[in-house]
Structure formats: structure tokens, C-alpha cells
Design a protein around this motif. Sequence first.
Motif, short mmCIF file in Angstrom:
data_model
loop_
_atom_site.label_atom_id
_atom_site.label_comp_id
_atom_site.label_asym_id
_atom_site.label_seq_id
_atom_site.Cartn_x
_atom_site.Cartn_y
_atom_site.Cartn_z
N VAL A 327 33.77 -47.84 48.92
CA VAL A 327 34.13 -47.37 47.58
C VAL A 327 35.12 -48.34 46.93
O VAL A 327 35.99 -48.92 47.60
CB VAL A 327 34.74 -45.95 47.65
CG1 VAL A 327 36.09 -45.96 48.35
CG2 VAL A 327 34.88 -45.35 46.26
N LYS A 328 34.98 -48.54 45.63
CA LYS A 328 35.86 -49.46 44.89
C LYS A 328 36.96 -48.65 44.21
O LYS A 328 36.69 -47.59 43.64
CB LYS A 328 35.06 -50.25 43.87
CG LYS A 328 33.90 -51.04 44.47
CD LYS A 328 33.02 -51.61 43.39
CE LYS A 328 31.78 -52.26 43.98
NZ LYS A 328 30.87 -51.24 44.60
N ILE A 329 38.20 -49.15 44.27
CA ILE A 329 39.35 -48.40 43.75
C ILE A 329 40.20 -49.28 42.85
O ILE A 329 40.58 -50.39 43.22
CB ILE A 329 40.22 -47.84 44.90
CG1 ILE A 329 39.37 -46.99 45.86
CG2 ILE A 329 41.38 -47.03 44.34
CD1 ILE A 329 40.11 -46.54 47.10
N ASP A 330 40.48 -48.79 41.65
CA ASP A 330 41.41 -49.45 40.72
C ASP A 330 42.66 -48.57 40.59
O ASP A 330 42.61 -47.36 40.81
CB ASP A 330 40.78 -49.64 39.34
CG ASP A 330 39.62 -50.63 39.37
OD1 ASP A 330 39.56 -51.44 40.32
OD2 ASP A 330 38.79 -50.60 38.44
N PHE A 331 43.77 -49.19 40.19
CA PHE A 331 45.03 -48.46 40.04
C PHE A 331 45.66 -48.76 38.68
O PHE A 331 45.60 -49.88 38.18
CB PHE A 331 46.03 -48.89 41.13
CG PHE A 331 45.55 -48.68 42.53
CD1 PHE A 331 45.78 -47.50 43.20
CD2 PHE A 331 44.85 -49.70 43.19
CE1 PHE A 331 45.34 -47.31 44.50
CE2 PHE A 331 44.41 -49.53 44.49
CZ PHE A 331 44.65 -48.33 45.15
N VAL A 332 46.27 -47.73 38.08
CA VAL A 332 47.09 -47.92 36.88
C VAL A 332 48.35 -47.09 37.03
O VAL A 332 48.37 -46.09 37.75
CB VAL A 332 46.35 -47.51 35.58
CG1 VAL A 332 45.21 -48.45 35.28
CG2 VAL A 332 45.87 -46.07 35.63
N ARG A 333 49.41 -47.52 36.31
CA ARG A 333 50.68 -46.78 36.35
C ARG A 333 51.24 -46.58 34.96
O ARG A 333 50.94 -47.34 34.04
CB ARG A 333 51.70 -47.58 37.17
CG ARG A 333 51.47 -47.57 38.64
CD ARG A 333 52.68 -48.16 39.32
NE ARG A 333 52.37 -48.42 40.70
CZ ARG A 333 52.77 -49.48 41.36
NH1 ARG A 333 53.48 -50.39 40.76
NH2 ARG A 333 52.47 -49.63 42.62
N GLY A 334 52.07 -45.56 34.84
CA GLY A 334 52.75 -45.31 33.58
C GLY A 334 51.76 -45.11 32.44
O GLY A 334 50.78 -44.37 32.56
N THR A 335 52.01 -45.81 31.34
CA THR A 335 51.13 -45.67 30.16
C THR A 335 49.98 -46.67 30.18
O THR A 335 49.21 -46.75 29.22
CB THR A 335 51.95 -45.87 28.87
OG1 THR A 335 52.57 -47.16 28.90
CG2 THR A 335 53.01 -44.79 28.73
N ASP A 336 49.83 -47.43 31.26
CA ASP A 336 48.76 -48.43 31.34
C ASP A 336 47.42 -47.79 31.71
O ASP A 336 46.78 -48.17 32.69
CB ASP A 336 49.11 -49.51 32.37
CG ASP A 336 50.27 -50.37 31.92
OD1 ASP A 336 50.52 -50.43 30.71
OD2 ASP A 336 50.92 -50.99 32.79
N PHE A 337 47.02 -46.82 30.92
CA PHE A 337 45.73 -46.16 31.10
C PHE A 337 44.71 -46.88 30.23
O PHE A 337 45.04 -47.30 29.12
CB PHE A 337 45.85 -44.69 30.68
CG PHE A 337 44.75 -43.80 31.18
CD1 PHE A 337 44.70 -43.41 32.51
CD2 PHE A 337 43.77 -43.33 30.32
CE1 PHE A 337 43.70 -42.57 32.97
CE2 PHE A 337 42.76 -42.49 30.76
CZ PHE A 337 42.73 -42.11 32.10
N PRO A 338 43.48 -47.09 30.71
CA PRO A 338 42.50 -47.84 29.91
C PRO A 338 42.32 -47.25 28.51
O PRO A 338 42.18 -46.03 28.36
CB PRO A 338 41.21 -47.72 30.73
CG PRO A 338 41.67 -47.46 32.13
CD PRO A 338 42.91 -46.64 32.00
N SER A 339 42.32 -48.11 27.51
CA SER A 339 42.10 -47.64 26.14
C SER A 339 40.66 -47.19 25.96
O SER A 339 40.36 -46.36 25.10
CB SER A 339 42.42 -48.75 25.14
OG SER A 339 41.66 -49.91 25.42
N SER A 340 39.75 -47.74 26.78
CA SER A 340 38.36 -47.31 26.77
C SER A 340 37.90 -47.07 28.20
O SER A 340 38.17 -47.89 29.09
CB SER A 340 37.47 -48.36 26.12
OG SER A 340 36.10 -47.99 26.24
N LEU A 341 37.24 -45.96 28.43
CA LEU A 341 36.73 -45.63 29.76
C LEU A 341 35.23 -45.91 29.87
O LEU A 341 34.59 -45.50 30.83
CB LEU A 341 37.01 -44.16 30.08
CG LEU A 341 38.49 -43.79 30.22
CD1 LEU A 341 38.65 -42.27 30.35
CD2 LEU A 341 39.10 -44.47 31.44
#
Length: 400
Positions: A327-341
Motif C-alpha cells: 500500500v502507498k502512503i502519503d503524509f500531510v501536517r497542519g494546514t498542508d492539506f491538498p487543495s485538490s483531492l
Amino acid sequence: MQTPDSMRIAIGIFGRTNSGKSSLLNAIADQNFSIVSDKKGTTTDPVRKAMELPGTGAVLFTDTAGFCDDGELGVLREEKTLQVLDKSDVVLAVFSCEETNFDWVKKISCKGKKLICVLTKTDCADSKEIEDAKKRIFSVTQTEPVLFSAVTKKGLSELVKKIGEATHHGHEEEFALTHGLCKKNDTVLLVMPQDIQAPKGRLILPQVRVMRELLDKKCIVVSCTGDTLEQTLSSLCKAPQLIITDSQLFSKVHELCPKESKLTSFSILMAAEKGNIDDFVKGAAALDNLCSESRILIAEACTHVPQKEDIGREKIPALLRKKCPSVKIDFVRGTDFPSSLENSDGSARYSLIIHCGACMFNREYVLQRQTAAKKAKIPMTNYGIAIAKLTGILSDVFVN
């Protein structure tokens, strides 16, 4: 003033550049907090001011850079402004009397936020200019603006009153962390590991909040670490009505949990307060379909340096890879959520999003993320729910 920002009502101040947003915040706070200048682009990054507002309580105002900024950094400033919009419970839309271009209003009205319109600089306009501006604003927003002057403070009391009316919903009990799980005189056991992840000399925010709420309910609160759980249970004259554990200890606590006791986790309680818990539970079903093509986004609200055995960076990924090694896993923190999903072809970028308890975010911001995920047709779940699902105990866990 010690109220965490995540528990404050978030009020965003929006408008065109030089419409009087910073002067408005300074007038409300009764201090020169935001820099005021006739030069466009004076406010760059959002400026935040926490305060106590009469009739409302603990609030967090955010003054934004503004729309229609044609400077070099205008696009980046607008991106920051839209991030504030996602977090706002209430929107103050600020207009000046000479304003005729309202294209920016569409960017805030599409979010469905509680809107309060403010017509500023009324001390610099005559009655006809004010009336014409009111009509233009109403035709676009269907809302009568508050007439406001930062110089004379005229309109301030009306604005504060409108904010109070917009934020008073009377559902505090509905979003209490332990709502429906325990009552006065119940014994509640809190399992709180004080490992390398725990802040030195302190408890983490969810633990503090739960403990305080239980004490206010007049519950009998007992706490222990994971390694003393068995001894703690044996020392009690009867099984606790409720056990709340750190999610990473779910398996161990579930194994020792008496049949008479309800079991949940701090992360699940936070998820129920911060977002739509039913959608989080439904989202966990996607874990049954992991395959080599699956890509998962793990989103964490806190900003901290990951340490050994970090729950989001190591423990949950280990559980995922145990179920599906590729399985492939990406990580984000704080407000660094993708602007487009979504990918360029419109397909979903992720098979699943796993979000932390979001104790550092307000409910509105988490709901915005859930809405974005739903729009992209991506299931979304929570740390605690995901761990319970991956360890096969979700059916035994109480979810608010």
C-alpha cells in the motif's frame, strides 16, 4: 485567554484590499493590533487575534490579506485567505462605500458560512453614498450590512450583537466529548501512556479536556498508564462504566476490558466532536479493500517532530502494511492539506484519508475536509476508528 484556539469560535474577516478589514479588527479589539495603511497589500499573512467577545465568549478573529490583490504575491495571499475561510465559523464580509465589483463575494458565499456584511468607512461618506452602497450589497448578498466606522466606533455594538446571534446555537451538550457515554457517579477509567510521544511534564489536550469534562459531570475518574492497567482494574471494587484509552493501546485494553465496561478512545471522542462521526465510521470500511493500487493519505493536525513509534508516521502505517504490504502512503501536517483531492482526469487521488483526532482544529475546518473528501468520492476515517478496524475490534468500541 488560555482557551485553545481549536475551542474558540473562528471569525474570519474578508473583503477586497483596503476595504477597512484591519481597521475593523483594531476597533473590535480596541487596540492597534493589525497594521493599517492606504498602501495595498499591507496585510500579507493572516493576522489572528484571540479575545473574549460579549454575548459570544471565546473567539478567534482572523484578518485576511484580502481579495483582488494584483501584486506579485496576490495569488499566494488569496490562497491563504481561502484557507482561513475553510476554518471560519462566521464570515465578516467587509465592503467600502465606493466598491462596485463584488466578484470576490462568490468565493465566500459558495461555502455556505454564516455571513455578516459590514459597510465600513461610513464616516467618510454622505447619506446617499451609504444608501446606494447598502442596495448594492443587499442585491449581491441578500443581507443588510452593519454600518460601521472605525474612527467613531459607530455600529460596533450592533456588530458584536450580530456576531453573538450568529454563533449562539445551544448545542453545547450535543458536542460534549462524553455525551451519552457516562453520567454522574459513574466510574471512568482513563488509560494514558506516558511514553516518548507524551509531552514532558504535561498531558495532551484531549486527555486534559476529557478529564475536566468528567470532573464537571461529577464522575469518579481513575487514570493509569498501559503497563499498570491490569493492576488498576483489579484494585477497583467493580468494573468501570467506561474506559477511554489512547488509540494505540486499543488491542491491549480491549483484551482486558470487562464485559460490563464500555470502551472508546480519546481520538474517537475528538472525531465525534470535530466532525461527522458517522462518515468517519463508514469510511473505515475502505480498509477492507486495500490492494497494491491503494494510496492512503494520513493527515495530522499537529505540527511536531516525529519521534520513534509515532502513531501517525509509524504505528498506523505498520498496521496498514501488515494488511497490505504494498500500500502507498502519503503524509500531510497542519494546514498542508491538498487543495485538490482529484487527479487531472477527475479521478480520486486517494483510496482513503485517515485523519487524526484534530484536537488542534475547530469543527468547521474538519467538516470542510470531510466535505472535500466526499466531493472527490474519497472515504475518510479517523486514527482511532482506523486502528480499531485494523485490529478487528471496531464492533466492540463505542462511537458517539
